[in-house]
Design an enzyme around this catalytic site. Structure first.
Site, mmCIF file in Angstrom:
data_model
loop_
_atom_site.group_PDB
_atom_site.id
_atom_site.type_symbol
_atom_site.label_atom_id
_atom_site.label_comp_id
_atom_site.label_asym_id
_atom_site.label_seq_id
_atom_site.Cartn_x
_atom_site.Cartn_y
_atom_site.Cartn_z
ATOM 1 N N GLU A 92 1.387 -0.421 -5.046
ATOM 2 C CA GLU A 92 0.463 0.646 -5.421
ATOM 3 C C GLU A 92 1.260 1.938 -5.588
ATOM 4 O O GLU A 92 1.661 2.561 -4.605
ATOM 5 C CB GLU A 92 -0.620 0.834 -4.352
ATOM 6 C CG GLU A 92 -1.600 1.932 -4.729
ATOM 7 C CD GLU A 92 -2.368 2.505 -3.539
ATOM 8 O OE1 GLU A 92 -3.503 2.963 -3.741
ATOM 9 O OE2 GLU A 92 -1.816 2.515 -2.421
ATOM 10 N N ASP A 133 0.829 -1.201 0.000
ATOM 11 C CA ASP A 133 0.000 0.000 0.000
ATOM 12 C C ASP A 133 0.867 1.256 0.000
ATOM 13 O O ASP A 133 1.890 1.321 0.678
ATOM 14 C CB ASP A 133 -0.897 -0.017 1.242
ATOM 15 C CG ASP A 133 -1.846 1.154 1.297
ATOM 16 O OD1 ASP A 133 -2.730 1.226 0.426
ATOM 17 O OD2 ASP A 133 -1.699 2.000 2.197
#
Length: 520
Positions: A273, A233
């Site tokens: 990401e 993330d």
């Protein structure tokens, strides 16, 4: 044990609630044979909304385990499962929030979802089905309620003080982040700390070697629990990734993390990401196996929405070449929408035929396709975030396992948007996903082949070839609401049409509205 197909468990780990890293771990996978094949179709699942095993209204790990057969039953001859190869599980660590992207304990499972034993059971059951699981690992920040941050607030001499980033007299407290947000936040003790996303998520200080060591320990811990990899993330924001110096430091950190994870498990799968333009994304392939292609996702959805091609194949080919210049073994992370975006069915105004076209494009492009839970049954939803993460619809009404943690605004049941209804309907969106995933898996060209754009005399048609080991498949998508006739090579046979009505006579191909055709 057979080599697992890929499952992405999006465990966006909110930071460890315990101050120590000394949690004993039972090693779930032992003696895995190395494999270079990390290709597969992934399913992104929000556990809270998926399936409720203990009848408290919240989805949980036991519920996900019970419903693995919906995703992949381990039998290639059946037709009622999606037959995905991987699961990306959104955060499951202890957290004060509903989404759990602000961790308070990196080494545990949120009690709402179960415990470590439940987690290990899930890993073992996924193994039996040759499904890989990756966790969403949130390492950029912790929760402001994490014991590390609380210790830093209470004692300036605590070692955890330097786990975070604090303002000094020279700090510009009005500094804005990359999307114009406030990044300096006032703590209860009157000091200011740095937080990219909001005041409840203080950023960790990766200039501190102890922080880097801690997060490497976190990764190792979950690999020992049986997870096959991580969705990383906010990989862009470890340092200030929009600056050249920050981007360079980010890549150095991800190299360090990758090396440590591969030492623990040579087959670990790392996908990141980096939500930015392809030119910003590309250098991260020096560190990671895969990265999400937000630019391509936008082109797919906007093209299908408009009913004319806005350069899908051209964009896919260009990013493929760019990404390969950094990593020849890269695996593009392709998707339509995810947990941070309006659902694709809402973007397409509820048009099932357009949703089928979008799915067909996704599942015939190079890379690892990611399906956001509920996408396959046409769930709708627009921001705020809670409304794009609504309970998954198993039934038209209520039933065993149906989650109810929030009252749905968009997906209330009774309108055909459920597994129950669409399993019975031969031409449903769900059955289309089941079919297209199988078509992809039956043809190596679609899984591993290179892509080349095919020029056609119709903007309503998206066309490209996929070539692997000297064999090619030509793919044609009519994304309009009218039948289209295009000129094609006279050679080649029609090997698949998403529904009846397609016809090839010599060099003329007729494609019905919103349909896909494969020629070999």
């Amino acid at each position: 044990m057979k080599g697992k197909k890929w499952t992405a468990l999006a465990l966006t780990l909110p930071l460890a609630a315990s101050l120590s890293t000394g949690v004993d771990a039972e090693t779930v996978h032992k003696g895995k044979a190395p494999t270079a094949d990390k290709n597969g179709v992934f399913y992104e699942v929000y556990v809270n909304s998926f399936y409720d095993a203990n009848k408290d209204g919240h989805g949980d790990l036991k519920g996900l385990t019970q419903k693995l057969d919906y995703l992949n039953d381990g039998n290639s001859h059946t037709k009622n499962d999606l037959q995905v190869n991987g699961i990306w599980m959104m955060p499951v660590n202890p957290s004060p929030s509903y989404h759990k992207y602000d961790v308070t304990d990196y080494y545990n499972i949120d009690p709402q979802y179960g415990n470590l034993q439940d987690f290990r059971k899930l890993m073992k059951e996924a193994d039996k089905r040759d499904v890989k699981v990756i966790m969403d690992l949130v390492v950029n920040h912790t929760s402001s309620e994490h014991p590390w941050f609380q210790a830093a607030l209470k004692d300036k001499n605590s070692k955890y003080r330097d786990y975070y980033i604090w303002a000094d007299k020279n700090t510009d407290l009005n500094e804005k982040g990359s999307w114009g947000q406030q990044v300096w936040h006032k703590a209860p003790n009157g000091e200011y700390f740095y937080g990219t996303f909001w005041e409840g998520m203080p950023d960790l200080n990766y200039d501190n070697p102890e922080v880097r060591k801690e997060m490497i320990n976190v990764g190792k811990f979950w690999l020992k629990q049986g997870v096959d990899g991580f969705r990383l993330d906010a990989a862009l924001h470890i340092f200030k990734g929009q600056t050249p110096e920050g981007a360079k430091k980010n890549i150095l950190w991800w190299n360090e993390f990758r090396d440590a994870m591969k030492k623990e498990n040579p087959n670990v799968y790392l996908t990141g990401e980096v939500w930015d333009q392809p030119e910003v994304v590309a250098p991260y392939y020096q560190s990671l196996d895969s990265l999400f292609n937000f630019d391509l996702a936008g082109k797919i959805v906007s093209s299908v929405k408009a009913g004319n091609d806005q350069g899908i194949a051209t964009a896919a080919a260009a990013t493929d070449e760019l990404f390969k210049s950094y990593n020849p073994n890269k695996i593009d992370g392709i998707f339509l929408t995810n947990h941070d975006q309006n659902r694709v069915m809402s973007e397409l105004s509820g048009d099932v035929n357009k949703a089928k076209s979008a799915a067909s494009i996704l599942l015939t492009l190079p890379g690892n396709p990611y399906i956001y839970y509920g996408e396959e049954i046409g769930m709708t939803g627009e921001k705020p975030d809670e409304l794009i993460r609504e309970p998954f619809r198993w039934y038209e009404g209520n039933g065993i396992g149906q989650t109810s943690w929030e009252t749905p605004v968009y997906n209330k049941g009774g309108n055909g948007v459920s597994v129950e209804a669409q399993t019975k309907q031969k031409d449903s969106l769900l059955n289309h996903y089941r079919e297209m995933i199988r078509v992809r898996q039956q043809h190596e060209e679609l899984v591993k082949g290179t892509l080349q754009s095919i020029s056609v005399d119709s903007k309503e048609v998206v066309a490209y070839s996929r070539t692997y080991k000297g064999k090619s498949i030509s793919v044609y998508h009519n994304i309009s609401n009218q039948p289209v006739k295009v000129s094609v090579a006279a050679k080649g046979n029609l090997i698949f049409a998403s529904e009846k009505g397609a016809k090839k006579v010599k060099n003329q191909l007729v494609i019905p509205a919103n349909r896909t055709v494969l020629i070999k």
